[in-house]
Design a protein around this motif. Structure first.
Motif, short mmCIF file in Angstrom:
data_model
loop_
_atom_site.label_atom_id
_atom_site.label_comp_id
_atom_site.label_asym_id
_atom_site.label_seq_id
_atom_site.Cartn_x
_atom_site.Cartn_y
_atom_site.Cartn_z
N TYR A 107 -3.41 1.25 -7.25
CA TYR A 107 -3.79 2.55 -6.71
C TYR A 107 -3.88 3.56 -7.85
N ILE B 93 0.85 -1.20 0.00
CA ILE B 93 0.00 0.00 0.00
C ILE B 93 0.88 1.25 0.00
N VAL C 296 -1.26 -4.45 -4.87
CA VAL C 296 -2.12 -3.29 -4.64
C VAL C 296 -2.19 -2.46 -5.92
N ALA D 84 2.44 1.69 -3.50
CA ALA D 84 1.45 2.05 -4.53
C ALA D 84 1.01 3.50 -4.37
N ARG D 85 0.67 3.88 -3.14
CA ARG D 85 0.16 5.24 -2.90
C ARG D 85 1.22 6.30 -3.21
N TRP E 299 -6.81 -4.15 -3.39
CA TRP E 299 -5.70 -5.10 -3.25
C TRP E 299 -6.20 -6.54 -3.31
N GLY F 50 -8.30 2.70 -4.70
CA GLY F 50 -7.27 1.66 -4.59
C GLY F 50 -7.91 0.35 -4.20
#
Length: 205
Positions: free
Chosen positions: A134, A53, A132, A56-57, A142, A140
């Motif tokens: 995003y 996470i 994940v 990805a973010r 997963w 987003g």
């Protein structure tokens, strides 16, 4: 449907597998190497999901493009789940003693794991992949995938990467490193997670 996505990895083996898995859906895969500006996210979390996470973010917000990030690794039952989130740098952590880096990280990781598994009867292990997706403007999601099997007592095979040469998947008599890319993608933790992700995306987009 999304036509372009950044796969946030510099691992060539991983990138190759993502390209194979996503090409059939007409999605162009970009890697961090393709990006004009360099930006790095540190994987410092305690679970695969938290690491994925975070990557990805942060990459999506920096590059303003949909991102797929993965954290994956090998969990060995007799080693209390190690190497786990430390799979890529297992040779260099204190648990079990550090392993000299002679040829490359993959070989050092394998040497250390086999050293710790000497004389151990319970060889059960599983590969874990948490993927994940995003989209910086939108949402987003997963998915996760698992591949169960056993640890061998020596490396066999020259395909794949990472711990593939010492992992025999359930129902097989050969290691992951002896399978063709197509055979591996059908049963691998990454293949399962990516197929689930694409299914979810197709429903949403």
């Amino acid at each position: 449907m999304i036509d372009k996505v950044l796969v946030a990895t510099t691992n060539k083996g991983k990138l190759k597998e993502f390209k194979q898995l996503l090409s059939k859906y007409g999605i162009q895969v970009l890697s961090l190497e393709d990006m004009p500006e360099k930006f790095e996210v540190e994987e410092d979390k305690e679970t695969f999901l938290e690491n994925a996470i975070k990557k990805a973010r942060e990459y999506a917000q920096f590059y303003k493009i949909p991102v797929i990030a993965e954290d994956a690794g090998l969990e060995v039952k007799a080693l209390n789940g190690y190497p786990g989130v430390y799979s890529a740098r297992f040779y260099d952590i204190e648990f079990g003693g550090k392993q000299p880096l002679e040829e490359n990280k993959d070989k050092a990781n394998i040497k250390k794991l086999l050293r710790l598994m000497e004389g151990v009867e319970d060889r059960e292990a599983r590969f874990v992949s948490v993927v994940v997706f995003y989209n910086p403007e939108d949402f987003g999601l997963w998915t996760e995938g698992y591949c169960y099997g056993k640890i061998t007592d020596k490396p066999i095979g020259d395909k794949g990467f990472g711990y593939d040469p010492i992992f025999v998947p359930e129902g097989y008599l050969v290691t992951m490193a002896q399978l063709t890319p197509e055979e591996k993608n059908k049963i691998s933790h990454r293949g399962k997670a990516v197929r689930k992700l694409v299914e979810k995306l197709q429903k949403l987009l």
